[in-house]
Design a protein around this motif. Structure first.
Motif, PDB file in Angstrom:
ATOM      1  N   PHE A  37       0.810  -1.225   0.000  1.00 20.57           N
ATOM      2  CA  PHE A  37       0.000   0.000   0.000  1.00 20.57           C
ATOM      3  C   PHE A  37       0.849   1.284   0.000  1.00 20.57           C
ATOM      4  CE2 PHE A  37      -3.109  -3.040   1.756  1.00 20.57           C
ATOM      5  CZ  PHE A  37      -4.157  -2.815   0.877  1.00 20.57           C
ATOM      6  N   GLY A  38       2.134   1.139   0.296  1.00 20.58           N
ATOM      7  CA  GLY A  38       3.009   2.301   0.330  1.00 20.58           C
ATOM      8  C   GLY A  38       3.102   2.884   1.733  1.00 20.58           C
ATOM      9  N   ARG A  39       4.316   3.234   2.147  1.00 14.85           N
ATOM     10  CA  ARG A  39       4.520   3.754   3.502  1.00 14.85           C
ATOM     11  C   ARG A  39       3.717   5.031   3.744  1.00 14.85           C
ATOM     12  NH1 ARG A  39       8.004   3.306   7.878  1.00 14.85           N
ATOM     13  NH2 ARG A  39       8.822   1.401   6.945  1.00 14.85           N
ATOM     14  N   GLU A  40       3.633   5.893   2.739  1.00  9.46           N
ATOM     15  CA  GLU A  40       2.906   7.153   2.918  1.00  9.46           C
ATOM     16  C   GLU A  40       1.438   6.911   3.236  1.00  9.46           C
ATOM     17  OE1 GLU A  40       1.826  11.250   0.428  1.00  9.46           O
ATOM     18  OE2 GLU A  40       3.302   9.833  -0.364  1.00  9.46           O
ATOM     19  N   ALA A  41       0.799   5.970   2.523  1.00 11.78           N
ATOM     20  CA  ALA A  41      -0.620   5.684   2.755  1.00 11.78           C
ATOM     21  C   ALA A  41      -0.849   5.083   4.133  1.00 11.78           C
ATOM     22  CB  ALA A  41      -1.142   4.740   1.680  1.00 11.78           C
ATOM     23  N   VAL A  42       0.064   4.230   4.572  1.00 12.97           N
ATOM     24  CA  VAL A  42      -0.079   3.606   5.885  1.00 12.97           C
ATOM     25  C   VAL A  42       0.161   4.630   6.989  1.00 12.97           C
ATOM     26  CG1 VAL A  42       0.796   1.819   7.425  1.00 12.97           C
ATOM     27  CG2 VAL A  42       0.575   1.339   4.979  1.00 12.97           C
ATOM     28  N   GLU A  43       1.204   5.456   6.825  1.00 10.42           N
ATOM     29  CA  GLU A  43       1.542   6.423   7.868  1.00 10.42           C
ATOM     30  C   GLU A  43       0.549   7.573   7.955  1.00 10.42           C
ATOM     31  OE1 GLU A  43       5.625   7.445   6.971  1.00 10.42           O
ATOM     32  OE2 GLU A  43       6.344   6.030   8.510  1.00 10.42           O
ATOM     33  N   ARG A  44      -0.366   7.676   7.009  1.00  8.97           N
ATOM     34  CA  ARG A  44      -1.435   8.664   7.111  1.00  8.97           C
ATOM     35  C   ARG A  44      -2.328   8.365   8.312  1.00  8.97           C
ATOM     36  NH1 ARG A  44      -3.646   8.139   2.025  1.00  8.97           N
ATOM     37  NH2 ARG A  44      -1.781   9.212   1.270  1.00  8.97           N
ATOM     38  N   HIS A  45      -2.404   7.071   8.680  1.00  8.87           N
ATOM     39  CA  HIS A  45      -3.286   6.650   9.768  1.00  8.87           C
ATOM     40  C   HIS A  45      -2.545   6.033  10.941  1.00  8.87           C
ATOM     41  CE1 HIS A  45      -6.670   7.257   7.035  1.00  8.87           C
ATOM     42  NE2 HIS A  45      -6.025   6.522   6.130  1.00  8.87           N
ATOM     43  N   PHE A  46      -1.373   5.454  10.680  1.00 14.70           N
ATOM     44  CA  PHE A  46      -0.692   4.649  11.701  1.00 14.70           C
ATOM     45  C   PHE A  46       0.767   5.073  11.863  1.00 14.70           C
ATOM     46  CE2 PHE A  46      -3.989   1.909   9.904  1.00 14.70           C
ATOM     47  CZ  PHE A  46      -4.614   1.407  11.048  1.00 14.70           C
ATOM     48  N   THR A  47       1.276   4.893  13.058  1.00 12.19           N
ATOM     49  CA  THR A  47       2.710   4.916  13.307  1.00 12.19           C
ATOM     50  C   THR A  47       3.236   3.489  13.109  1.00 12.19           C
ATOM     51  OG1 THR A  47       2.544   6.721  14.904  1.00 12.19           O
ATOM     52  CG2 THR A  47       4.523   5.345  15.006  1.00 12.19           C
ATOM     53  N   ILE A  48       4.293   3.342  12.332  1.00 12.30           N
ATOM     54  CA  ILE A  48       4.842   2.029  12.022  1.00 12.30           C
ATOM     55  C   ILE A  48       6.020   1.754  12.951  1.00 12.30           C
ATOM     56  CG2 ILE A  48       5.897   0.574  10.255  1.00 12.30           C
ATOM     57  CD1 ILE A  48       4.567   2.407   8.146  1.00 12.30           C
ATOM     58  N   GLN A  49       5.965   0.639  13.651  1.00 15.76           N
ATOM     59  CA  GLN A  49       7.061   0.236  14.530  1.00 15.76           C
ATOM     60  C   GLN A  49       7.533  -1.166  14.173  1.00 15.76           C
ATOM     61  OE1 GLN A  49       6.033   0.502  18.664  1.00 15.76           O
ATOM     62  NE2 GLN A  49       5.921   2.740  18.675  1.00 15.76           N
ATOM     63  N   SER A  50       8.818  -1.411  14.367  1.00 17.74           N
ATOM     64  CA  SER A  50       9.352  -2.759  14.196  1.00 17.74           C
ATOM     65  C   SER A  50       8.799  -3.669  15.287  1.00 17.74           C
ATOM     66  CB  SER A  50      10.874  -2.730  14.274  1.00 17.74           C
ATOM     67  OG  SER A  50      11.395  -4.043  14.284  1.00 17.74           O
ATOM     68  N   HIS A  51       8.549  -4.924  14.923  1.00 22.86           N
ATOM     69  CA  HIS A  51       8.064  -5.924  15.870  1.00 22.86           C
ATOM     70  C   HIS A  51       9.004  -7.122  15.805  1.00 22.86           C
ATOM     71  CE1 HIS A  51       4.018  -7.441  17.739  1.00 22.86           C
ATOM     72  NE2 HIS A  51       4.911  -7.101  18.637  1.00 22.86           N
ATOM     73  N   GLY A  52      10.302  -6.815  15.976  1.00 26.55           N
ATOM     74  CA  GLY A  52      11.362  -7.755  15.660  1.00 26.55           C
ATOM     75  C   GLY A  52      11.289  -9.102  16.341  1.00 26.55           C
ATOM     76  N   ALA A  53      10.746  -9.152  17.558  1.00 27.46           N
ATOM     77  CA  ALA A  53      10.659 -10.438  18.262  1.00 27.46           C
ATOM     78  C   ALA A  53       9.747 -11.414  17.538  1.00 27.46           C
ATOM     79  CB  ALA A  53      10.170 -10.228  19.688  1.00 27.46           C
ATOM     80  N   TYR A  54       8.951 -10.901  16.573  1.00 29.01           N
ATOM     81  CA  TYR A  54       8.006 -11.757  15.853  1.00 29.01           C
ATOM     82  C   TYR A  54       8.299 -11.825  14.360  1.00 29.01           C
ATOM     83  CZ  TYR A  54       5.730 -11.702  20.308  1.00 29.01           C
ATOM     84  OH  TYR A  54       5.481 -11.849  21.656  1.00 29.01           O
ATOM     85  N   LYS A 225      15.781 -16.628   4.644  1.00 29.71           N
ATOM     86  CA  LYS A 225      15.345 -15.229   4.687  1.00 29.71           C
ATOM     87  C   LYS A 225      14.512 -15.007   5.947  1.00 29.71           C
ATOM     88  CE  LYS A 225      11.238 -16.121   1.799  1.00 29.71           C
ATOM     89  NZ  LYS A 225      10.509 -15.728   0.569  1.00 29.71           N
ATOM     90  N   MET A 226      14.309 -13.741   6.280  1.00 27.43           N
ATOM     91  CA  MET A 226      13.454 -13.362   7.396  1.00 27.43           C
ATOM     92  C   MET A 226      12.237 -12.628   6.837  1.00 27.43           C
ATOM     93  SD  MET A 226      15.165 -14.408  10.089  1.00 27.43           S
ATOM     94  CE  MET A 226      14.310 -13.546  11.427  1.00 27.43           C
ATOM     95  N   VAL A 227      11.070 -12.903   7.387  1.00 24.75           N
ATOM     96  CA  VAL A 227       9.859 -12.154   7.055  1.00 24.75           C
ATOM     97  C   VAL A 227       9.630 -11.167   8.195  1.00 24.75           C
ATOM     98  CG1 VAL A 227       7.388 -12.264   6.589  1.00 24.75           C
ATOM     99  CG2 VAL A 227       8.892 -14.077   5.756  1.00 24.75           C
ATOM    100  N   ARG A 228       9.855  -9.899   7.923  1.00 29.86           N
ATOM    101  CA  ARG A 228       9.810  -8.887   8.966  1.00 29.86           C
ATOM    102  C   ARG A 228       8.391  -8.628   9.441  1.00 29.86           C
ATOM    103  NH1 ARG A 228      14.908  -9.214  10.588  1.00 29.86           N
ATOM    104  NH2 ARG A 228      16.336  -9.077   8.823  1.00 29.86           N
ATOM    105  N   ALA A 229       8.261  -8.468  10.747  1.00 26.44           N
ATOM    106  CA  ALA A 229       6.969  -8.170  11.363  1.00 26.44           C
ATOM    107  C   ALA A 229       6.956  -6.722  11.837  1.00 26.44           C
ATOM    108  CB  ALA A 229       6.711  -9.106  12.540  1.00 26.44           C
ATOM    109  N   LEU A 230       5.816  -6.078  11.694  1.00 29.03           N
ATOM    110  CA  LEU A 230       5.647  -4.684  12.095  1.00 29.03           C
ATOM    111  C   LEU A 230       4.451  -4.550  13.017  1.00 29.03           C
ATOM    112  CD1 LEU A 230       6.121  -3.037   8.572  1.00 29.03           C
ATOM    113  CD2 LEU A 230       7.863  -3.276  10.347  1.00 29.03           C
ATOM    114  N   LYS A 231       4.399  -3.422  13.710  1.00 33.92           N
ATOM    115  CA  LYS A 231       3.238  -3.069  14.526  1.00 33.92           C
ATOM    116  C   LYS A 231       2.691  -1.730  14.009  1.00 33.92           C
ATOM    117  CE  LYS A 231       3.677  -3.515  18.977  1.00 33.92           C
ATOM    118  NZ  LYS A 231       4.035  -3.234  20.397  1.00 33.92           N
ATOM    119  N   LEU A 232       1.375  -1.666  13.799  1.00 33.86           N
ATOM    120  CA  LEU A 232       0.724  -0.431  13.365  1.00 33.86           C
ATOM    121  C   LEU A 232      -0.075   0.138  14.520  1.00 33.86           C
ATOM    122  CD1 LEU A 232      -0.606  -1.428   9.808  1.00 33.86           C
ATOM    123  CD2 LEU A 232       1.643  -0.520  10.443  1.00 33.86           C
ATOM    124  N   ILE A 233       0.207   1.391  14.890  1.00 37.14           N
ATOM    125  CA  ILE A 233      -0.452   2.032  16.029  1.00 37.14           C
ATOM    126  C   ILE A 233      -1.246   3.231  15.532  1.00 37.14           C
ATOM    127  CG2 ILE A 233      -0.087   3.150  18.268  1.00 37.14           C
ATOM    128  CD1 ILE A 233       2.624   1.683  18.388  1.00 37.14           C
TER     129      ILE A 233
END
Length: 237
Positions: A37-54, A225-233
């Motif tokens: 969806f693109g970082r700009e579209a997501v960050e319009r509503h959410f703060t994006i944080q790394s969820h590295g433990a997952y 490879k690693m599949v990165r996990a994120l948290k949307l707030i």
């Protein structure tokens, strides 16, 4: 995330869903969601944080089934020791998990949990994982699962359960083995790769939950490879 298996839900719909449900954030969001969806579209509503433990650890099935090369020499050595002590003496038996032996897996799970003191806090990840494994075993036939258990001298000492994710990837949802038996985990991990992932290219071992010992163990198998996990707030929560 994902909240539906049928499509990626756009960020504006996620906002509505969160508000209706009374939540302020989404966990386990794959990095591909933000890419789609693109970082700009997501960050319009959410703060994006790394969820590295997952972050998910993804391996090539052939790597774990064959254990070729110098980087797996320690694993092969431990497997040889276990084979010499237990398999060669006909003390080991591997069977598919089914209705006739799920109770044996549940009994083993209690021993596995005592070994790790995972009931000390019901809110920590290992305690939650134990309860999830119990729920899975109690409803085993209701899901599209494949599983094997390993007995030593007739007693269940390990079990593993896999489930399909995509056409070329399946997940090893549960892999439990007693820690005090030298070489058991390495032998059983290899057996899971060989017996539960036929027809798949990739084996997903899920996350390490930020547990140092689990992190070390999963890295020692050299993920493809690693599949990165994120948290949307939600920004306006």
């Amino acid at each position: 995330m994902p909240i539906t298996p049928r499509r990626m839900v756009p960020p504006d719909e996620l906002v509505t869903t969160a508000r209706l449900a009374g939540y302020t954030d989404f966990w386990f969001v794959p990095e591909a969601y933000v890419t789609h969806f693109g970082r700009e579209a997501v960050e319009r509503h959410f703060t994006i944080q790394s969820h590295g433990a997952y972050d998910d650890y993804v391996y090539l099935v052939d790597d774990l089934a064959e254990l070729k090369g110098n980087r797996y020499s320690k694993k092969r050595n431990l497997i040889k020791q276990f084979t010499r002590e237990y398999v060669a003496r006909e003390r080991v038996r591997i069977d598919p998990i089914g209705a006739d032996n799920t109770d044996d897996c549940l009994i083993f799970l209690e021993e596995w949990c005592r070994e790790r003191d995972c009931d000390a806090d019901e809110q920590v990840d290992l305690a939650c994982e134990k309860q999830a494994a119990i729920n899975t075993l109690l409803s085993y036939d209701a899901f599209d699962l494949k599983g094997i258990l390993l007995r030593i001298d007739g007693k269940v000492s390990a079990f593993g359960i896999s489930a399909p994710l995509t056409s070329d990837m399946a997940t090893l949802q549960y892999e439990k083995a007693l820690g005090q038996i030298k070489g058991l985990y390495q032998y059983f991990d290899n057996a899971c790769a060989r017996m539960l992932f036929n027809g798949y290219t990739y084996l997903n071992k899920e996350s390490d939950m930020g547990i140092p010992g689990l992190t070390q163990a999963k890295k020692s198998y050299h993920p493809h490879k690693m599949v990165r996990a994120l948290k949307l707030i939600l920004k306006d929560a």
